[in-house]
Design a protein around this motif. Structure first.
Motif, mmCIF file in Angstrom:
data_model
loop_
_atom_site.group_PDB
_atom_site.id
_atom_site.type_symbol
_atom_site.label_atom_id
_atom_site.label_comp_id
_atom_site.label_asym_id
_atom_site.label_seq_id
_atom_site.Cartn_x
_atom_site.Cartn_y
_atom_site.Cartn_z
ATOM 1 N N ASP A 114 13.711 33.921 32.775
ATOM 2 C CA ASP A 114 13.933 35.151 33.384
ATOM 3 C C ASP A 114 14.895 35.157 34.345
ATOM 4 O O ASP A 114 15.114 34.048 35.093
ATOM 5 C CB ASP A 114 12.339 35.735 34.361
ATOM 6 N N GLY A 115 15.850 35.933 34.363
ATOM 7 C CA GLY A 115 17.029 36.162 35.175
ATOM 8 C C GLY A 115 18.047 35.195 34.791
ATOM 9 O O GLY A 115 19.050 34.744 35.351
ATOM 10 N N TYR A 222 17.056 39.982 48.305
ATOM 11 C CA TYR A 222 17.140 40.280 46.854
ATOM 12 C C TYR A 222 17.968 39.439 45.949
ATOM 13 O O TYR A 222 19.244 39.782 46.617
ATOM 14 C CB TYR A 222 17.201 41.678 46.762
ATOM 15 N N GLY A 224 18.176 39.161 42.463
ATOM 16 C CA GLY A 224 18.280 39.699 41.250
ATOM 17 C C GLY A 224 17.321 38.925 39.861
ATOM 18 O O GLY A 224 17.541 39.140 38.857
ATOM 19 N N GLY A 225 16.644 37.930 40.654
ATOM 20 C CA GLY A 225 15.942 36.942 39.862
ATOM 21 C C GLY A 225 14.500 37.342 40.095
ATOM 22 O O GLY A 225 14.226 37.015 41.463
ATOM 23 N N PHE A 226 13.678 37.761 39.408
ATOM 24 C CA PHE A 226 12.191 38.178 39.600
ATOM 25 C C PHE A 226 11.577 36.770 40.244
ATOM 26 O O PHE A 226 10.778 36.748 41.200
ATOM 27 C CB PHE A 226 11.634 38.630 38.384
ATOM 28 N N PHE A 241 8.035 42.683 47.385
ATOM 29 C CA PHE A 241 9.064 42.661 46.155
ATOM 30 C C PHE A 241 8.609 44.058 45.639
ATOM 31 O O PHE A 241 7.416 44.485 45.498
ATOM 32 C CB PHE A 241 8.993 41.742 45.036
ATOM 33 N N TYR A 243 10.050 46.850 42.389
ATOM 34 C CA TYR A 243 11.064 47.390 41.567
ATOM 35 C C TYR A 243 10.335 48.758 41.066
ATOM 36 O O TYR A 243 9.133 48.763 40.298
ATOM 37 C CB TYR A 243 11.225 46.780 40.125
ATOM 38 N N LYS A 253 11.577 48.907 35.571
ATOM 39 C CA LYS A 253 12.121 47.907 34.619
ATOM 40 C C LYS A 253 11.311 46.840 34.132
ATOM 41 O O LYS A 253 11.329 46.138 33.133
ATOM 42 C CB LYS A 253 13.624 47.529 35.256
ATOM 43 N N LEU A 254 10.453 46.328 35.089
ATOM 44 C CA LEU A 254 9.847 45.049 34.476
ATOM 45 C C LEU A 254 8.611 45.100 33.791
ATOM 46 O O LEU A 254 7.950 46.246 33.873
ATOM 47 C CB LEU A 254 9.326 44.306 36.244
ATOM 48 N N GLU A 259 5.810 39.828 32.790
ATOM 49 C CA GLU A 259 6.340 39.460 34.316
ATOM 50 C C GLU A 259 5.334 39.839 35.139
ATOM 51 O O GLU A 259 4.918 39.121 36.026
ATOM 52 C CB GLU A 259 7.657 40.171 34.534
HETATM 53 O O1 F6P Z 1 13.720 41.408 34.197
HETATM 54 C C1 F6P Z 1 14.949 40.781 34.354
HETATM 55 C C2 F6P Z 1 15.401 40.679 35.550
HETATM 56 O O2 F6P Z 1 16.687 39.969 35.747
HETATM 57 C C3 F6P Z 1 14.276 40.212 37.014
HETATM 58 O O3 F6P Z 1 14.317 38.824 36.938
HETATM 59 C C4 F6P Z 1 15.011 40.853 38.158
HETATM 60 O O4 F6P Z 1 13.944 41.094 38.973
HETATM 61 C C5 F6P Z 1 15.371 42.374 37.594
HETATM 62 O O5 F6P Z 1 15.756 41.924 36.353
HETATM 63 C C6 F6P Z 1 16.609 42.568 38.099
HETATM 64 O O6 F6P Z 1 17.007 43.770 37.937
HETATM 65 P P1 F6P Z 1 18.503 44.617 38.679
HETATM 66 O O7 F6P Z 1 19.709 43.769 37.857
HETATM 67 O O8 F6P Z 1 18.294 45.892 38.175
HETATM 68 O O9 F6P Z 1 18.432 44.310 40.051
#
Ligand code: F6P
Length: 312
Positions: A114-115, A222, A224-226, A241, A243, A253-254, A259
């Motif tokens: 992930d990420g 934040y 950008g990695g869950f 957290f 989304y 999105k998740l 996830e």
């Molecule tokens: O699902 C993939 C992911 O990269 C997660 O790890 C992360 O929380 C999310 O998307 C980030 O999304 P964005 O780029 O919209 O912030």
């Protein structure tokens, strides 16, 4: 990859010993241990791929799989011969794959890396695993036996729950996963928030919720990695957290199966909550493999606060 006895002359508690002492059922603890070992292979693969960034070239000039695809291959190939997994569902695969003989006890879900788009930035990334006893097309509450995630950052860590609390281990220089924190417990209220999605696409009630957190002095965290973002809430013992549903993506999105369910399992076991704003994540039924859901996950106060704002 047998269980072995480990070096118990040293006064450390490693992952295997912890699971044994915690009374995790034998097949489940062997499976979790195997996945922890696979994490080391995935980590080695990340390092190998990153040699390119350091100027090394692939000597064979062949096309290489993307890191998420190769991590998926590593995981699937290792689990195939584990003896404990009958089905493998991965974010990288279109369907559930039957592995093993079919009589094995568990179904594994995976977000293998992930990420992965963060790799070149050198931010932390992770692997997320759900372990199910029954069909994944049901609620997590009914089917999940355990969940874990691995972080690949300055340290490699593993956080697991087999339904008996949530525990963190750090990989040491000897290659052992050493207990760092047992029975992690979130405070009922934290001080950080991690909000995904573009602000201009947030729904008004969600925006008001975030503004309330900002007004209350919550710090923005934040990456950008869950995985690292959830890990931060867990290790700092509180916060949220989210989304959310977006105007362009009402289901967020998740992914629920790959996830959200595993993270909800882990956070609930640490005394937190995970909802889609109305319903617990673990009470949502999975209908399709890549089903998405909005998520609010972390300390109870913030999650309850989100409920109140979304109900307005
Ligand atoms: O699902 C993939 C992911 O990269 C997660 O790890 C992360 O929380 C999310 O998307 C980030 O999304 P964005 O780029 O919209 O912030």
């Amino acid at each position: 990859m047998g269980e072995g006895i480990g070096d118990y002359t040293k006064n450390i508690v490693d992952l295997r010993r912890h699971m044994w002492m915690a009374g995790v059922e034998v097949e489940l603890r062997r499976l979790i241990w195997q996945i922890a070992v696979v994490g080391k292979y995935i980590s080695a693969n990340i390092h190998e791929a990153n040699r390119k960034l350091a100027g090394f070239k692939n000597i064979y000039g062949e096309d290489q799989l993307s890191l998420d695809r190769s991590s998926d291959e590593i995981l699937k190939n290792q689990l195939q011969f584990s003896g404990f997994v009958r089905e493998y569902a991965s974010e990288e695969q279109e369907t559930i794959i039957k592995i093993g003989t079919g009589s094995e006890k568990y179904i594994v879900t995976a977000d293998p890396l992930d990420g992965s788009s963060l790799v070149d930035t050198n931010l932390a990334i992770g692997t997320i695993i759900g372990i199910h006893k029954e069909s994944v097309f049901d609620t997590g509450k009914k089917t999940m036996a355990a969940a874990l995630y691995i972080t690949y950052g300055p340290l490699m860590t593993i956080v697991y729950s087999a339904g008996k609390g949530t525990h963190e281990f750090v990989l040491n220089r000897e290659g052992e996963y050493v207990l760092a924190q047992e029975n992690i417990s979130l405070q009922t209220k934290g001080s950080i928030f991690s909000p995904g999605g573009l602000r201009r696409e947030w729904l008004p009630e969600h925006r008001k919720f975030i503004e309330a957190l900002e007004k209350d002095g919550y710090k923005l965290r934040y990456s950008g990695g869950f995985v690292p973002d959830i890990n931060q809430v867990l290790i700092k013992k509180g916060g949220i957290f989210t989304y959310p549903a977006l105007t362009k993506a009402p289901r967020g999105k998740l992914r629920l199966l790959f996830e959200l369910q595993p993270m909800a399992f882990i956070i609930e076991q640490a005394g937190g909550q995970a909802t889609d704003g109305r319903t617990d994540i673990l009470s949502l039924k999975v209908e399709i493999l890549d089903q998405c859901s909005p998520v609010y996950i972390g300390s109870t106060t913030e999650v309850q606060m989100a409920h109140q704002f979304l109900a307005k």
